[in-house]
Motif scaffolding. Structure first.
Motif, PDB file in Angstrom:
ATOM      1  N   ALA A 102      86.930 -28.848  44.603  1.00 22.62           N
ATOM      2  CA  ALA A 102      85.696 -28.922  43.815  1.00 22.62           C
ATOM      3  C   ALA A 102      85.999 -29.369  42.391  1.00 22.62           C
ATOM      4  O   ALA A 102      85.297 -30.217  41.839  1.00 22.62           O
ATOM      5  CB  ALA A 102      84.987 -27.568  43.816  1.00 22.62           C
ATOM      6  N   HIS A 103      87.024 -28.813  41.800  1.00 22.84           N
ATOM      7  CA  HIS A 103      87.417 -29.184  40.441  1.00 22.84           C
ATOM      8  C   HIS A 103      87.792 -30.671  40.389  1.00 22.84           C
ATOM      9  O   HIS A 103      87.398 -31.384  39.459  1.00 22.84           O
ATOM     10  CB  HIS A 103      88.579 -28.315  39.968  1.00 22.84           C
ATOM     11  CG  HIS A 103      89.032 -28.611  38.584  1.00 22.84           C
ATOM     12  ND1 HIS A 103      88.351 -28.160  37.469  1.00 22.84           N
ATOM     13  CD2 HIS A 103      90.070 -29.344  38.115  1.00 22.84           C
ATOM     14  CE1 HIS A 103      88.960 -28.583  36.386  1.00 22.84           C
ATOM     15  NE2 HIS A 103      90.016 -29.308  36.750  1.00 22.84           N
ATOM     16  N   ILE A 105      82.970 -25.878  48.774  1.00 22.29           N
ATOM     17  CA  ILE A 105      82.965 -26.991  47.818  1.00 22.29           C
ATOM     18  C   ILE A 105      81.651 -26.997  47.041  1.00 22.29           C
ATOM     19  O   ILE A 105      81.641 -27.132  45.811  1.00 22.29           O
ATOM     20  CB  ILE A 105      83.204 -28.340  48.534  1.00 22.29           C
ATOM     21  CG1 ILE A 105      84.627 -28.385  49.073  1.00 22.29           C
ATOM     22  CG2 ILE A 105      82.920 -29.517  47.605  1.00 22.29           C
ATOM     23  CD1 ILE A 105      84.887 -29.536  50.028  1.00 22.29           C
ATOM     24  N   GLU A 106      80.536 -26.821  47.741  1.00 18.94           N
ATOM     25  CA  GLU A 106      79.241 -26.776  47.058  1.00 18.94           C
ATOM     26  C   GLU A 106      79.196 -25.618  46.064  1.00 18.94           C
ATOM     27  O   GLU A 106      78.767 -25.779  44.913  1.00 18.94           O
ATOM     28  CB  GLU A 106      78.104 -26.639  48.059  1.00 18.94           C
ATOM     29  CG  GLU A 106      76.756 -26.532  47.387  1.00 18.94           C
ATOM     30  CD  GLU A 106      75.605 -26.370  48.354  1.00 18.94           C
ATOM     31  OE1 GLU A 106      74.453 -26.401  47.878  1.00 18.94           O
ATOM     32  OE2 GLU A 106      75.830 -26.206  49.561  1.00 18.94           O
ATOM     33  N   PHE A 108      81.649 -23.979  44.521  1.00 17.33           N
ATOM     34  CA  PHE A 108      82.534 -24.123  43.373  1.00 17.33           C
ATOM     35  C   PHE A 108      82.177 -25.314  42.482  1.00 17.33           C
ATOM     36  O   PHE A 108      82.439 -25.272  41.286  1.00 17.33           O
ATOM     37  CB  PHE A 108      84.002 -24.169  43.814  1.00 17.33           C
ATOM     38  CG  PHE A 108      84.499 -22.819  44.249  1.00 17.33           C
ATOM     39  CD1 PHE A 108      84.659 -21.791  43.333  1.00 17.33           C
ATOM     40  CD2 PHE A 108      84.769 -22.569  45.572  1.00 17.33           C
ATOM     41  CE1 PHE A 108      85.101 -20.540  43.727  1.00 17.33           C
ATOM     42  CE2 PHE A 108      85.212 -21.323  45.985  1.00 17.33           C
ATOM     43  CZ  PHE A 108      85.376 -20.296  45.057  1.00 17.33           C
ATOM     44  N   THR A 109      81.559 -26.347  43.041  1.00 17.50           N
ATOM     45  CA  THR A 109      81.099 -27.433  42.165  1.00 17.50           C
ATOM     46  C   THR A 109      79.907 -26.976  41.342  1.00 17.50           C
ATOM     47  O   THR A 109      79.747 -27.392  40.190  1.00 17.50           O
ATOM     48  CB  THR A 109      80.730 -28.714  42.946  1.00 17.50           C
ATOM     49  OG1 THR A 109      79.779 -28.399  43.951  1.00 17.50           O
ATOM     50  CG2 THR A 109      81.937 -29.379  43.544  1.00 17.50           C
ATOM     51  N   SER A 110      79.080 -26.117  41.898  1.00 12.49           N
ATOM     52  CA  SER A 110      77.941 -25.595  41.150  1.00 12.49           C
ATOM     53  C   SER A 110      78.377 -24.572  40.109  1.00 12.49           C
ATOM     54  O   SER A 110      77.777 -24.468  39.038  1.00 12.49           O
ATOM     55  CB  SER A 110      76.930 -24.954  42.103  1.00 12.49           C
ATOM     56  OG  SER A 110      76.431 -25.908  42.994  1.00 12.49           O
ATOM     57  N   ILE A 149      76.962 -35.280  44.566  1.00 15.18           N
ATOM     58  CA  ILE A 149      77.922 -34.937  45.615  1.00 15.18           C
ATOM     59  C   ILE A 149      77.150 -34.906  46.924  1.00 15.18           C
ATOM     60  O   ILE A 149      76.167 -34.172  47.069  1.00 15.18           O
ATOM     61  CB  ILE A 149      78.590 -33.576  45.347  1.00 15.18           C
ATOM     62  CG1 ILE A 149      79.379 -33.646  44.037  1.00 15.18           C
ATOM     63  CG2 ILE A 149      79.488 -33.181  46.519  1.00 15.18           C
ATOM     64  CD1 ILE A 149      79.947 -32.325  43.586  1.00 15.18           C
TER      65      ILE A 149
END
Length: 186
Positions: A2-3, A33-34, A36-38, A155
């Motif tokens: 995600a980072h 992933i969703e 941690f990206t948020s 994304i």
């Protein structure tokens, strides 16, 4: 991951594939992933587009649904610039319609009679009345320009490809190839 998607991805776009047997946790990984990206954002959270090709039937439906999901996700996020956002939404609509209709439009322009293309005869006849097929390359360039102007971070999470027939998988991979180089779309 995600980072890396948020901070290490090239502006030209990034495509990452997750491969594993059915039931191994690919959907769970997408959900992480969703999440941690948020959670890992310095300023604006990215736009998340969820797309499940398993819910589509046929190439045209797949393309239309993808671009509809993309439009919906972009349209629901607060715009920095309303005019730029409308340009993105308009460009998404035009490009999505153009690539979804490309084979039908091609048949219509070369004069294939509708009775030979049943059950799609009415759709092809309708497209034949609209004139020549649109300039897909030009429409993509317009979309890229609009995406750059709005500076969105998007994304796209595509799930359940492993449930598709091989021919449907190829359509999904063609779709990814068509949009995989959009600016700031990962």
């Amino acid at each position: 991951l995600a980072h890396s998607v948020l901070r290490g991805s090239p502006a030209a776009g990034l495509v990452v594939g997750i491969y594993g047997e059915w039931g191994l946790g690919k959907t769970t990984l997408l959900n992480f992933i969703e999440h941690f990206t948020s959670a890992d954002v310095e300023d604006d959270a990215p736009i998340i587009v969820h797309f499940n090709p398993w819910w589509s039937s046929g190439r045209e439906d797949l393309l239309r649904r993808f671009f509809k999901e993309f439009q919906t996700a972009v349209g629901t996020k607060k715009a920095r610039n309303d005019k730029a956002r409308r340009a993105v939404l308009d460009a998404l609509q035009k490009f999505g319609d153009a690539i979804a209709n490309a084979p039908s439009a091609l048949l219509a322009t070369i004069g294939v009679p509708s009775w030979l293309t049943a059950p799609f005869g009415r759709a092809i006849a309708a497209l034949a009345k609209t004139g020549p097929p649109p300039d897909i390359v030009g429409l993509k360039a317009d979309l890229v320009k609009a995406l750059n102007a709005e500076a969105l971070r998007v994304i796209v999470l595509v799930d359940d490809i492993d449930r598709l027939l091989p021919s449907e998988m190829i359509d999904v991979f063609r779709l990814v190839r068509a949009v995989g180089d959009f600016p700031n779309v990962h």
